[in-house]
Scaffold this active site. Structure first.
Site, PDB file in Angstrom:
ATOM      1  N   GLY A  32     -20.306  43.488 -32.421  1.00  0.00           N
ATOM      2  CA  GLY A  32     -20.124  42.268 -31.635  1.00  0.00           C
ATOM      3  C   GLY A  32     -21.168  42.134 -30.541  1.00  0.00           C
ATOM      4  O   GLY A  32     -22.216  42.782 -30.597  1.00  0.00           O
ATOM      5  N   HIS A  35     -26.627  39.165 -30.547  1.00  0.00           N
ATOM      6  CA  HIS A  35     -27.833  38.538 -30.002  1.00  0.00           C
ATOM      7  C   HIS A  35     -28.737  38.136 -31.167  1.00  0.00           C
ATOM      8  O   HIS A  35     -28.390  38.363 -32.339  1.00  0.00           O
ATOM      9  CB  HIS A  35     -28.547  39.460 -29.004  1.00  0.00           C
ATOM     10  CG  HIS A  35     -28.870  40.813 -29.541  1.00  0.00           C
ATOM     11  ND1 HIS A  35     -29.768  41.019 -30.553  1.00  0.00           N
ATOM     12  CD2 HIS A  35     -28.396  42.038 -29.219  1.00  0.00           C
ATOM     13  CE1 HIS A  35     -29.859  42.297 -30.822  1.00  0.00           C
ATOM     14  NE2 HIS A  35     -29.017  42.957 -30.040  1.00  0.00           N
ATOM     15  N   GLY A  37     -31.204  39.402 -32.550  1.00  0.00           N
ATOM     16  CA  GLY A  37     -31.494  40.476 -33.510  1.00  0.00           C
ATOM     17  C   GLY A  37     -30.431  40.504 -34.612  1.00  0.00           C
ATOM     18  O   GLY A  37     -30.753  40.544 -35.803  1.00  0.00           O
ATOM     19  N   HIS A  38     -29.139  40.427 -34.197  1.00  0.00           N
ATOM     20  CA  HIS A  38     -28.054  40.413 -35.196  1.00  0.00           C
ATOM     21  C   HIS A  38     -28.158  39.175 -36.084  1.00  0.00           C
ATOM     22  O   HIS A  38     -27.933  39.228 -37.284  1.00  0.00           O
ATOM     23  CB  HIS A  38     -26.681  40.348 -34.512  1.00  0.00           C
ATOM     24  CG  HIS A  38     -26.348  41.540 -33.685  1.00  0.00           C
ATOM     25  ND1 HIS A  38     -26.291  41.517 -32.312  1.00  0.00           N
ATOM     26  CD2 HIS A  38     -26.022  42.797 -34.045  1.00  0.00           C
ATOM     27  CE1 HIS A  38     -25.953  42.701 -31.861  1.00  0.00           C
ATOM     28  NE2 HIS A  38     -25.786  43.504 -32.885  1.00  0.00           N
ATOM     29  N   GLY A 148     -30.818  46.824 -38.664  1.00  0.00           N
ATOM     30  CA  GLY A 148     -32.081  46.569 -37.961  1.00  0.00           C
ATOM     31  C   GLY A 148     -32.946  47.823 -37.933  1.00  0.00           C
ATOM     32  O   GLY A 148     -32.453  48.930 -37.713  1.00  0.00           O
ATOM     33  N   SER A 187     -29.339  44.377 -26.459  1.00  0.00           N
ATOM     34  CA  SER A 187     -28.389  43.913 -25.440  1.00  0.00           C
ATOM     35  C   SER A 187     -28.634  44.654 -24.127  1.00  0.00           C
ATOM     36  O   SER A 187     -28.299  44.162 -23.053  1.00  0.00           O
ATOM     37  CB  SER A 187     -26.948  44.087 -25.920  1.00  0.00           C
ATOM     38  OG  SER A 187     -26.841  45.220 -26.725  1.00  0.00           O
ATOM     39  N   ARG A 188     -29.286  45.820 -24.199  1.00  0.00           N
ATOM     40  CA  ARG A 188     -29.558  46.579 -22.971  1.00  0.00           C
ATOM     41  C   ARG A 188     -30.600  45.914 -22.075  1.00  0.00           C
ATOM     42  O   ARG A 188     -30.681  46.219 -20.888  1.00  0.00           O
ATOM     43  CB  ARG A 188     -30.030  47.982 -23.311  1.00  0.00           C
ATOM     44  CG  ARG A 188     -28.941  48.758 -23.980  1.00  0.00           C
ATOM     45  CD  ARG A 188     -29.346  50.157 -24.199  1.00  0.00           C
ATOM     46  NE  ARG A 188     -28.291  50.855 -24.905  1.00  0.00           N
ATOM     47  CZ  ARG A 188     -28.160  52.147 -24.961  1.00  0.00           C
ATOM     48  NH1 ARG A 188     -29.016  52.912 -24.335  1.00  0.00           N
ATOM     49  NH2 ARG A 188     -27.183  52.706 -25.616  1.00  0.00           N
TER      50      ARG A 188
END
Ligand code: PAF
Length: 280
Positions: A32, A35, A37-38, A148, A187-188
């Protein structure tokens, strides 16, 4: 968009019907907080299949500290909205009591692949990933599964896991999505301030690219890597967990740079960033 929150008879029947009808089912496993990338993984899955399943499950077994698990962002509503827009067919959102029914004893590991790079500092993490992926592959029985390449080590051991255990899917890797500066999406990145994100973090990809150029130019890889490590520390990273050259299959570097990659994990304050590129 159909949503299933457990491995129910309805879900099993649905997947069986798809398989009987000869449909190609693709799985994109996620935790979940999606972003771009997903979303690239989902687009790739859509291109190659008839039916796309996205799993959203924050897997407690891959967190070393319960604090990290508890603070993992929950953005289910927004995630579902994004997946609906992308016309994903099915979302699987099991809860952890259902998924790991007690008592639960099983462990899955591939130590030859999970103890180096990120596995060296997070020993329980990859076995937790191997376990959840084994269960998801067994439950969904996809024809294809997408991961990824930013998490290249994860991609390699999941590919091996599927082969070793005769799990159904062909495991495919999708190229890392980058900002204009070269910074890999993660996400970081949200935990970096403006200066860290614009000035320091992009140095990671620059370091990888300059190592690749220098190795192709015939330099000694140990010297090249140790200079690049020092450059990263000088540019504002406060710690480099690893900066290493390995063959594509994660074995030790043997000088064949056409089949090798450079891997890095480094900290800006408390934020740990990882990246990797192929040398050629
Ligand atoms: O890369 C991730 O997001 C997770 O490790 C994965 C593959 C979804 C397993 O929980």
């Amino acid at each position: 968009l159909e949503i299933f929150n457990k491995n129910s008879t309805e879900l099993k029947t649905k997947l069986k019907q798809l398989s009987q009808a000869g449909k190609v089912v693709a799985l994109v496993p996620t935790m979940g907080a999606l972003h771009s990338g997903h979303l690239t993984l989902v687009s790739e899955a859509k291109k190659c299949s008839d039916y796309v399943v996205v799993s959203i499950f924050v897997n407690p077994k891959q967190f070393e500290r319960s604090q990290d698990f508890d603070s993992y962002p929950d953005r289910l509503e927004n995630d579902l909205k994004l997946l609906k827009e992308l016309q994903v067919d099915l979302v699987y959102t099991p809860n952890s009591e259902e998924f790991y029914k007690q008592p639960f004893f099983c462990e899955v590991n591939l130590p030859a692949l999970t103890t180096k790079l990120c596995g060296a500092t997070r020993p329980g993490h990859f076995p937790g990933v191997a376990l959840v992926i084994t269960k998801l592959f067994n439950q969904i029985k996809p024809d294809l599964a997408f991961f990824g390449l930013k998490d290249y080590q994860q991609y390699v051991f999941i590919k091996q896991l599927a082969k070793d255990l005769d799990l159904t899917p062909e495991v495919r890797g999708v190229d890392t999505v980058r900002e204009g500066s070269g910074l890999a999406l993660s996400s970081r990145n949200l935990n970096l301030n403006e200066e860290q994100r614009k000035k320091i973090a992009p140095e990671l990809h620059k370091a990888l690219s300059s190592i690749a150029t220098a190795i192709k130019g015939g330099g000694d890889h140990n010297e090249i890597v140790s200079k690049a490590k020092q450059d990263l520390l000088n540019s504002g990273f406060n710690k480099v967990d690893y900066l290493e050259v390995l063959q594509d299959d994660l074995s030790d570097y043997n000088g064949d740079y056409r089949h090798a990659r450079i891997f890095v994990a480094a900290y800006i304050d408390q934020v740990r960033l990882i990246d990797n590129i192929a040398i050629c």
